[in-house]
Design a protein around this motif. Sequence first.
Motif, PDB file in Angstrom:
ATOM      1  N   ARG A 280     -20.717 -19.150 -32.217  1.00  0.00           N
ATOM      2  CA  ARG A 280     -21.859 -18.771 -31.379  1.00  0.00           C
ATOM      3  C   ARG A 280     -22.687 -17.677 -32.029  1.00  0.00           C
ATOM      4  NH1 ARG A 280     -19.525 -17.327 -25.771  1.00  0.00           N
ATOM      5  NH2 ARG A 280     -17.495 -17.627 -26.767  1.00  0.00           N
ATOM      6  N   LEU A 281     -22.031 -16.752 -32.729  1.00  0.00           N
ATOM      7  CA  LEU A 281     -22.768 -15.675 -33.393  1.00  0.00           C
ATOM      8  C   LEU A 281     -23.695 -16.213 -34.473  1.00  0.00           C
ATOM      9  CD1 LEU A 281     -20.033 -12.922 -33.751  1.00  0.00           C
ATOM     10  CD2 LEU A 281     -22.010 -12.880 -32.217  1.00  0.00           C
ATOM     11  N   THR A 282     -23.342 -17.356 -35.077  1.00  0.00           N
ATOM     12  CA  THR A 282     -24.206 -17.918 -36.115  1.00  0.00           C
ATOM     13  C   THR A 282     -25.565 -18.344 -35.564  1.00  0.00           C
ATOM     14  OG1 THR A 282     -23.360 -20.185 -35.844  1.00  0.00           O
ATOM     15  CG2 THR A 282     -22.199 -18.749 -37.404  1.00  0.00           C
ATOM     16  N   ARG A 283     -25.662 -18.484 -34.249  1.00  0.00           N
ATOM     17  CA  ARG A 283     -26.959 -18.841 -33.664  1.00  0.00           C
ATOM     18  C   ARG A 283     -27.975 -17.704 -33.811  1.00  0.00           C
ATOM     19  NH1 ARG A 283     -25.131 -21.686 -27.921  1.00  0.00           N
ATOM     20  NH2 ARG A 283     -23.276 -22.748 -28.736  1.00  0.00           N
ATOM     21  N   LEU A 284     -27.480 -16.493 -34.082  1.00  0.00           N
ATOM     22  CA  LEU A 284     -28.364 -15.347 -34.278  1.00  0.00           C
ATOM     23  C   LEU A 284     -28.784 -15.185 -35.734  1.00  0.00           C
ATOM     24  CD1 LEU A 284     -26.456 -12.771 -32.042  1.00  0.00           C
ATOM     25  CD2 LEU A 284     -28.508 -14.065 -31.445  1.00  0.00           C
TER      26      LEU A 284
ATOM     27  N   LEU B 116     -28.036 -20.186 -43.339  1.00  0.00           N
ATOM     28  CA  LEU B 116     -26.935 -21.084 -43.042  1.00  0.00           C
ATOM     29  C   LEU B 116     -27.018 -22.401 -43.805  1.00  0.00           C
ATOM     30  CD1 LEU B 116     -26.768 -20.556 -39.176  1.00  0.00           C
ATOM     31  CD2 LEU B 116     -25.096 -19.760 -40.864  1.00  0.00           C
ATOM     32  N   HIS B 117     -28.049 -22.554 -44.618  1.00  0.00           N
ATOM     33  CA  HIS B 117     -28.219 -23.821 -45.333  1.00  0.00           C
ATOM     34  C   HIS B 117     -27.023 -24.074 -46.242  1.00  0.00           C
ATOM     35  CE1 HIS B 117     -30.308 -27.206 -47.074  1.00  0.00           C
ATOM     36  NE2 HIS B 117     -30.015 -26.745 -48.276  1.00  0.00           N
ATOM     37  N   GLY B 118     -26.393 -25.216 -46.085  1.00  0.00           N
ATOM     38  CA  GLY B 118     -25.255 -25.593 -46.906  1.00  0.00           C
ATOM     39  C   GLY B 118     -23.953 -24.919 -46.524  1.00  0.00           C
ATOM     40  N   ALA B 119     -23.919 -24.226 -45.386  1.00  0.00           N
ATOM     41  CA  ALA B 119     -22.705 -23.517 -44.998  1.00  0.00           C
ATOM     42  C   ALA B 119     -21.565 -24.474 -44.701  1.00  0.00           C
ATOM     43  CB  ALA B 119     -22.982 -22.646 -43.772  1.00  0.00           C
ATOM     44  N   VAL B 120     -20.381 -24.163 -45.222  1.00  0.00           N
ATOM     45  CA  VAL B 120     -19.192 -24.953 -44.930  1.00  0.00           C
ATOM     46  C   VAL B 120     -18.187 -24.167 -44.090  1.00  0.00           C
ATOM     47  CG1 VAL B 120     -19.431 -26.365 -46.995  1.00  0.00           C
ATOM     48  CG2 VAL B 120     -18.108 -24.246 -47.111  1.00  0.00           C
ATOM     49  N   ARG B 121     -18.311 -22.837 -44.085  1.00  0.00           N
ATOM     50  CA  ARG B 121     -17.429 -22.016 -43.271  1.00  0.00           C
ATOM     51  C   ARG B 121     -18.064 -20.655 -43.053  1.00  0.00           C
ATOM     52  NH1 ARG B 121     -11.321 -19.869 -44.645  1.00  0.00           N
ATOM     53  NH2 ARG B 121     -12.471 -18.746 -46.265  1.00  0.00           N
TER      54      ARG B 121
ATOM     55  N   HIS C  22     -21.599 -17.875 -51.714  1.00  0.00           N
ATOM     56  CA  HIS C  22     -21.434 -17.279 -50.395  1.00  0.00           C
ATOM     57  C   HIS C  22     -22.435 -16.147 -50.237  1.00  0.00           C
ATOM     58  CE1 HIS C  22     -18.748 -14.818 -52.981  1.00  0.00           C
ATOM     59  NE2 HIS C  22     -19.245 -13.810 -52.263  1.00  0.00           N
ATOM     60  N   GLY C  23     -22.643 -15.746 -48.994  1.00  0.00           N
ATOM     61  CA  GLY C  23     -23.538 -14.638 -48.679  1.00  0.00           C
ATOM     62  C   GLY C  23     -23.100 -13.977 -47.389  1.00  0.00           C
ATOM     63  N   ASP C  24     -23.605 -12.798 -47.147  1.00  0.00           N
ATOM     64  CA  ASP C  24     -23.237 -12.035 -45.960  1.00  0.00           C
ATOM     65  C   ASP C  24     -24.452 -11.759 -45.093  1.00  0.00           C
ATOM     66  OD1 ASP C  24     -20.707 -11.955 -47.088  1.00  0.00           O
ATOM     67  OD2 ASP C  24     -21.029  -9.990 -48.007  1.00  0.00           O
ATOM     68  N   VAL C  25     -24.239 -11.809 -43.788  1.00  0.00           N
ATOM     69  CA  VAL C  25     -25.302 -11.532 -42.817  1.00  0.00           C
ATOM     70  C   VAL C  25     -24.776 -10.508 -41.820  1.00  0.00           C
ATOM     71  CG1 VAL C  25     -26.744 -12.462 -40.983  1.00  0.00           C
ATOM     72  CG2 VAL C  25     -26.357 -13.806 -43.053  1.00  0.00           C
ATOM     73  N   ARG C  26     -25.575  -9.488 -41.574  1.00  0.00           N
ATOM     74  CA  ARG C  26     -25.173  -8.430 -40.651  1.00  0.00           C
ATOM     75  C   ARG C  26     -25.925  -8.561 -39.330  1.00  0.00           C
ATOM     76  NH1 ARG C  26     -22.539  -3.649 -40.803  1.00  0.00           N
ATOM     77  NH2 ARG C  26     -23.271  -1.956 -39.470  1.00  0.00           N
ATOM     78  N   LEU C  27     -25.183  -8.496 -38.239  1.00  0.00           N
ATOM     79  CA  LEU C  27     -25.761  -8.527 -36.901  1.00  0.00           C
ATOM     80  C   LEU C  27     -25.568  -7.143 -36.289  1.00  0.00           C
ATOM     81  CD1 LEU C  27     -24.308 -11.956 -35.661  1.00  0.00           C
ATOM     82  CD2 LEU C  27     -26.538 -11.521 -36.734  1.00  0.00           C
ATOM     83  N   ALA C  28     -26.674  -6.433 -36.087  1.00  0.00           N
ATOM     84  CA  ALA C  28     -26.594  -5.055 -35.605  1.00  0.00           C
ATOM     85  C   ALA C  28     -26.427  -5.006 -34.091  1.00  0.00           C
ATOM     86  CB  ALA C  28     -27.855  -4.287 -36.009  1.00  0.00           C
ATOM     87  N   PHE C  29     -25.668  -4.044 -33.623  1.00  0.00           N
ATOM     88  CA  PHE C  29     -25.538  -3.810 -32.186  1.00  0.00           C
ATOM     89  C   PHE C  29     -26.773  -3.066 -31.680  1.00  0.00           C
ATOM     90  CE2 PHE C  29     -20.786  -3.413 -33.235  1.00  0.00           C
ATOM     91  CZ  PHE C  29     -20.599  -4.780 -33.104  1.00  0.00           C
TER      92      PHE C  29
ATOM     93  N   LEU D 195     -25.625 -23.483 -36.743  1.00  0.00           N
ATOM     94  CA  LEU D 195     -24.639 -23.921 -37.726  1.00  0.00           C
ATOM     95  C   LEU D 195     -24.371 -25.412 -37.591  1.00  0.00           C
ATOM     96  CD1 LEU D 195     -22.735 -23.179 -39.989  1.00  0.00           C
ATOM     97  CD2 LEU D 195     -21.003 -22.587 -38.284  1.00  0.00           C
ATOM     98  N   GLN D 196     -24.234 -25.893 -36.357  1.00  0.00           N
ATOM     99  CA  GLN D 196     -23.998 -27.319 -36.140  1.00  0.00           C
ATOM    100  C   GLN D 196     -25.171 -28.132 -36.660  1.00  0.00           C
ATOM    101  OE1 GLN D 196     -21.136 -28.670 -34.919  1.00  0.00           O
ATOM    102  NE2 GLN D 196     -22.046 -30.600 -35.578  1.00  0.00           N
ATOM    103  N   ARG D 197     -26.406 -27.617 -36.455  1.00  0.00           N
ATOM    104  CA  ARG D 197     -27.577 -28.335 -36.924  1.00  0.00           C
ATOM    105  C   ARG D 197     -27.599 -28.402 -38.451  1.00  0.00           C
ATOM    106  NH1 ARG D 197     -31.069 -25.377 -34.734  1.00  0.00           N
ATOM    107  NH2 ARG D 197     -31.817 -24.205 -36.532  1.00  0.00           N
ATOM    108  N   GLN D 198     -27.221 -27.287 -39.098  1.00  0.00           N
ATOM    109  CA  GLN D 198     -27.202 -27.271 -40.554  1.00  0.00           C
ATOM    110  C   GLN D 198     -26.174 -28.266 -41.096  1.00  0.00           C
ATOM    111  OE1 GLN D 198     -29.052 -25.713 -42.842  1.00  0.00           O
ATOM    112  NE2 GLN D 198     -30.392 -24.852 -41.265  1.00  0.00           N
TER     113      GLN D 198
END
Length: 239
Positions: free
Chosen positions: A159-163, A169-174, A195-202, A230-233
């Motif tokens: 669910r967090l990947t929706r943000l 998320l292109h090509g994401a496998v996990r 791989h890459g990293d994404v930060r979600l701030a509070f 993520l599901q769409r990707q």
Amino acid sequence: MGDSQSWTAAPSAAERARSVLAAAWSCAVTAGGGREEFVGAHTVADDGRVLLEAPEDSRLLAAAVCAPRGEPSAVIEFADVAPVPVRSRIRARLWMAGWFVPEGGRLAFRATRVVLRGASGAVVVDLDEFAAAAPDPLATAEARLLTHLADCHADAVERLTRLVDPDSLHGAVRVQPLAVDRHGVTLRIERARSHGDVRLAFHAPADDVTRLTERMHVLLTQAASCPRALQRQRTDGDG
């Protein structure tokens, strides 16, 4: 206690360095041309000094202690390892150059240089800022929190990947939770060959586990109104 008013989206380099120290269980000491590993042998003073319980037969530390006082004679290295299995699990390395002095039956390390290397490169940490900084309040609980999130709440991670920006998320496998601190949570997005990293701030800092639960709930509520990115990707990739 109310939320802190001095809020930023990410910890400072000094805070990150102190967090690595607070959570680390082992370290490596290089001195006199050799290197020695120590496990469960160090503690950290309030000002960031490393206090080491060295075995009597440690020739490296003996050489470091006997070196001219005030001259850098040793380097201590700490590795910040992600508690969740991901690619490139070492999130950061902390190097402290300086010398050892006897103190209260232990050896205290006096740092003359502190360097933190993370994904974005190396940063020299100001010594006064390092001494004055406090570790992140979640640092010692982070491993437990992240493994619980990954093992028991994979649906929440999805669910967090929706943000996340769909391009990321292109090509994401996990996607796995990589890090969490009082300012936000970081996701590791793994692709077939990269791989890459994404930060979600509070929206406000989480100074304890209770507030962290609240901040995560806010993120998940925000994500509920977003498409299943993520599901769409994955669907697009299958096509």
